[in-house]
Design an enzyme around this catalytic site. Sequence first.
Site, short mmCIF file in Angstrom:
data_model
loop_
_atom_site.label_atom_id
_atom_site.label_comp_id
_atom_site.label_asym_id
_atom_site.label_seq_id
_atom_site.Cartn_x
_atom_site.Cartn_y
_atom_site.Cartn_z
N GLU A 205 0.81 -1.23 0.00
CA GLU A 205 0.00 0.00 0.00
C GLU A 205 0.84 1.27 0.00
O GLU A 205 0.49 2.25 -0.66
CB GLU A 205 -0.96 0.00 1.21
CG GLU A 205 -2.11 -0.97 1.09
CD GLU A 205 -1.75 -2.42 1.40
OE1 GLU A 205 -2.60 -3.31 1.19
OE2 GLU A 205 -0.59 -2.66 1.86
N HIS B 35 -8.92 -5.87 11.50
CA HIS B 35 -9.63 -5.75 10.23
C HIS B 35 -11.03 -5.15 10.41
O HIS B 35 -11.88 -5.27 9.53
CB HIS B 35 -9.77 -7.12 9.56
CG HIS B 35 -8.49 -7.67 9.01
ND1 HIS B 35 -7.41 -7.93 9.80
CD2 HIS B 35 -8.12 -7.99 7.75
CE1 HIS B 35 -6.42 -8.40 9.07
NE2 HIS B 35 -6.82 -8.44 7.81
#
Length: 327
Positions: free
Chosen positions: A62, A131
């Site tokens: 990322e 998450h």
Amino acid sequence: MQMKTIQFREAVCEAMSEEMRRDESIYLMGEEVAEYNGAYKASKGMLDEFGPKRVIDTPIAELGFAGIAVGSTMTGNRPIVEFMTFNFSLVGIDQIINNAAKIRQMSGGQFKCPIVFRGPTASAGQLAATHSQAFESWYANTPGLKVVVPSNPYDAKGLLKSAIRDDDPVIFMESEQMYGDKGEVPEGEYTIPLGVADIKREGTDVTIVSFGKIIKEAYIAADELAKEGISCEIIDLRTVRPLDKAAILASVKKTNRLVVLEEAWPFGNVSTEITYIVQSEAFDYLDAPVVKINTADTPAPYSPVLLEEWLPNSTDVVKAVKKVMYK
């Protein structure tokens, strides 16, 4: 205008595809967006239409692809970056906060940064602590960024098209648990301006402000409360930054009571800011203290029983409304 019923993921795909047909400087980049048609199938068919130079599969890196995308805005491109979840955006947050948000100011206006970072936010069932995090307030705390959190397909498509056309960086936050949601969307071209809230339900007794998937709990609660003669006005912020203060204040001045529902940790979040705004600009209109409903102040649990306790729900909203109604 003629309407059609599509899924949330299809609304996202239509918005990106329509804008990419309109402007060749727009491209999509992210993990599994191309060959796999997107982790949540939100880019289905886009590789076939636009080819590998405009729909780009990236490594699991990322920081790298966020930086490439930000840099590409300085050469005239308008990237859309998909994070598989905003939990993973933390790996690339330096590029978002220190570069994308600041390019316009630090270059004295010589560079704009038209970029959309999009993907799912908050919890999505049993995905555990790392998450299941909601970072809307983190990004909204940063000058230079706009933060959008739609709750249905119609808003998602109209807001995403506006975000892609915007000359500043936009954080566009979705939900894994909404991609399959169906809703009516116009057949023709339309956009929704950023920074404008929407009154989803008119009411007279209490204002409920929310956004994103958790607003569904407000709708359930409002139906229950209506059976007891309590009329709830529900405002969907849609855009967290810029925040539509006028819509919130106008509603509170009408109902004199406010409940804010937000799926986020309770310390220093969007609902905290709304509470401050209302007490500072509409204090004399309040007939009860503002109540905000958030997740428990812990990392998200994996256990389904604990997760149910951790997340706000319609019962919490009913209790909060009755509290501000003194019932």
